[in-house]
Write a protein that holds these residues in place. Structure first.
Motif, mmCIF file in Angstrom:
data_model
loop_
_atom_site.group_PDB
_atom_site.id
_atom_site.type_symbol
_atom_site.label_atom_id
_atom_site.label_comp_id
_atom_site.label_asym_id
_atom_site.label_seq_id
_atom_site.Cartn_x
_atom_site.Cartn_y
_atom_site.Cartn_z
ATOM 1 N N TYR A 69 44.912 -46.011 26.583
ATOM 2 C CA TYR A 69 45.930 -47.030 26.330
ATOM 3 C C TYR A 69 46.949 -46.480 25.338
ATOM 4 O O TYR A 69 46.608 -45.682 24.462
ATOM 5 N N VAL A 70 48.181 -46.940 25.444
ATOM 6 C CA VAL A 70 49.180 -46.612 24.433
ATOM 7 C C VAL A 70 49.251 -47.762 23.439
ATOM 8 O O VAL A 70 48.912 -48.911 23.742
ATOM 9 N N LEU A 71 49.705 -47.434 22.226
ATOM 10 C CA LEU A 71 49.893 -48.419 21.167
ATOM 11 C C LEU A 71 51.116 -47.967 20.380
ATOM 12 O O LEU A 71 51.064 -46.983 19.647
ATOM 13 N N THR A 72 52.228 -48.670 20.564
ATOM 14 C CA THR A 72 53.504 -48.204 20.026
ATOM 15 C C THR A 72 54.313 -49.342 19.430
ATOM 16 O O THR A 72 54.169 -50.496 19.844
ATOM 17 N N ASN A 73 55.178 -49.001 18.484
ATOM 18 C CA ASN A 73 56.129 -49.977 17.969
ATOM 19 C C ASN A 73 57.384 -50.028 18.833
ATOM 20 O O ASN A 73 58.234 -50.892 18.648
ATOM 21 N N TYR A 101 52.809 -44.930 37.726
ATOM 22 C CA TYR A 101 52.974 -43.994 36.622
ATOM 23 C C TYR A 101 53.200 -44.684 35.277
ATOM 24 O O TYR A 101 53.281 -44.023 34.252
ATOM 25 N N TYR A 102 53.357 -45.995 35.267
ATOM 26 C CA TYR A 102 53.611 -46.685 34.004
ATOM 27 C C TYR A 102 52.400 -46.577 33.083
ATOM 28 O O TYR A 102 51.250 -46.537 33.541
ATOM 29 N N LEU A 103 52.656 -46.539 31.781
ATOM 30 C CA LEU A 103 51.588 -46.346 30.812
ATOM 31 C C LEU A 103 51.006 -47.695 30.383
ATOM 32 O O LEU A 103 51.736 -48.556 29.876
ATOM 33 N N PRO A 104 49.709 -47.884 30.559
ATOM 34 C CA PRO A 104 49.085 -49.157 30.175
ATOM 35 C C PRO A 104 48.897 -49.240 28.667
ATOM 36 O O PRO A 104 48.687 -48.233 27.996
ATOM 37 N N GLY A 105 49.000 -50.445 28.147
ATOM 38 C CA GLY A 105 48.742 -50.628 26.726
ATOM 39 C C GLY A 105 49.715 -51.580 26.076
ATOM 40 O O GLY A 105 50.439 -52.328 26.736
ATOM 41 N N LEU A 106 49.740 -51.512 24.746
ATOM 42 C CA LEU A 106 50.506 -52.452 23.934
ATOM 43 C C LEU A 106 51.735 -51.797 23.320
ATOM 44 O O LEU A 106 51.666 -50.692 22.784
#
Length: 442
Positions: A69-73, A101-106
């Motif tokens: 998962y990604v976690l980004t501001n 191809y989209y990155l899952p996460g917040l």
């Protein structure tokens, strides 16, 4: 002489043993990677519209499936969002959608959720709050124009308007004034740049007051990136540029609760649900319901997550700072960085559950932005070792331990990540997804 095995990765500091890191990612079945974006999987640039991401990296994330998962501001959506970067890198939105191809996460600090298919939602966010945020970018542009009317000789008119267009990030859930372009243009006028930082800070305070007057008191907060940690009242401390450093460049107006460390719990909650069908914190849990302190977040994990199912967490970030200042005659460490708290929580969870969690640091100091401190390397007996991290060398009791570091920046990290992905067994679901993506390219 008896052989003494080297310490495990999670017990090391500034390790360059990338082969062991790759092996852990490739062979650990119960694994959850939580990764930042800017500076980690793509280079830091002054204008976010110039960002690109490599297709090989995107394909590697697919092999980790629900273990990544990604976690980004930053944000998934919008003109400068990650989805647009992916679509431009692939050559169009159709391929991105077809190949998942989209990155899952917040994103947006944890309030913008996205699936691998690109489905977007904002858990815990009201339409009224989104409407207030929608008006913020225009106010940022107006405040920048007003500032330069007071400093008419600072920049030529054509450069000014172009810089404003590059600096106002019209994110849906976290509108941002990004001063990277202005820092470059004002390199020979540092006093004007610092005054601009102060003007943006005043705008953030005005926006908070406007929200309160409209019945949205407590709905928002301000994130400064990078920063010098938090003050006694919990607000982040602005880092004023000096000595050629840009200091705080991102002034983000964000939804209350949108802090990355709370996002770790929201992602763990989804990870458990994907494996067991049950959400430990409830299906409707969002970061806006989470406590804010490190100890309370850790308590919530201890109270609700089955230790037998806890994955090995690998946190990956690039923004960790500390500086030692003198207050009342005593040295005091000011610790900050937008990745620090979520990495620290991952470290603490690993210590609590005995899962060997890893903190992974990517050196992004080689990018266009001059607000990152490079890892300092030395040659010892023919071997390169890291002798100093991104923080202040005088900060001897920093609780955050950077286990594995990538001095070569995002390219070195992405190569290791792709190597690990290539060795990781594919599930049937992953195989079908990648076959579809390959077919669409033919």
């Amino acid at each position: 002489m008896s052989y003494v095995a080297p310490p495990l990765l999670h017990q090391q500091l500034f390790s360059l043993d990338h082969a062991a890191w790759v092996d852990l990612l490739a062979t650990t079945e119960n694994l959850l990677i939580i990764q930042d974006l800017d500076g980690v999987c793509m280079g830091l640039v002054k204008d976010p519209l110039d960002r690109v991401v490599e297709i090989g990296y995107l394909e590697a994330t697919q092999r980790f499936d629900s273990h990544f998962y990604v976690l980004t501001n930053g944000e998934h959506t919008g003109k400068r969002g990650m989805n647009g970067i992916i679509e431009r890198s692939l050559g169009g939105a159709e391929l991105a959608q077809l190949g998942r191809y989209y990155l899952p996460g917040l994103a947006a600090g944890g309030v913008q959720w996205q699936t691998r298919a690109g489905d977007i939602s904002h858990p815990g966010v009201s339409e009224v709050e989104l409407a207030f945020l929608a008006a913020v970018p225009a106010k940022m542009g107006d405040r920048l124009r007003h500032f330069f009317k007071q400093h008419p000789s600072a920049l030529p008119a054509p450069d000014l308007e172009q810089a404003i267009q590059a600096s106002v990030l019209d994110n849906m859930a976290s509108p941002t004034a990004n001063l990277n372009t202005f820092h470059g243009l004002l390199s020979d006028q540092p006093e004007v740049y610092v005054a601009l930082q102060q003007a943006m800070q005043e705008l953030m305070e005005d926006l908070l007051r406007d929200a309160a007057s409209q019945g949205l008191n407590g709905s928002f907060f301000v994130h400064y990136a990078p920063n010098h940690g938090r003050g006694p009242d919990g607000t982040e401390i602005l880092w004023f540029g000096q000595g050629g450093e840009s200091g705080t460049t991102d002034f983000q107006f964000m939804l209350r609760g949108a802090i990355k460390e709370a996002g770790v719990l929201a992602l763990l909650n989804r990870y458990y649900a994907a494996r067991t069908g049950s959400y430990p914190l409830g299906e409707d849990f969002s970061v806006r319901q989470a406590p804010h302190s490190h100890s309370e977040l850790l308590d919530l994990v201890n109270q609700n997550f089955d230790p037998a199912l806890m994955p090995t967490l690998v946190g990956v970030g690039d923004t960790v700072t500390s500086v030692v200042v003198t207050e009342d005659g005593q040295p005091v460490a000011k610790r900050g960085g937008s990745d620090r708290n979520f990495l620290h929580l991952i470290q603490a969870i690993g210590q609590q559950f005995g899962t060997g969690n890893l903190v992974t640091y990517v050196d992004s100091s080689g990018g266009e932005l001059k607000n990152r401190k490079a890892l300092r390397m030395e040659d010892r007996r023919g071997t390169s070792v890291v002798v100093e991290g991104p923080g202040d060398a005088r900060d001897g009791d920093d609780p955050l331990v950077l286990n594995v570091v990538f001095p070569g920046g995002y390219r070195q990290y992405c190569q290791a990540f792709q190597t690990a992905a290539a060795r990781r067994p594919l599930t049937i679901k992953q195989s079908e997804t990648m076959t579809l993506a390959n077919h669409s390219e033919s």
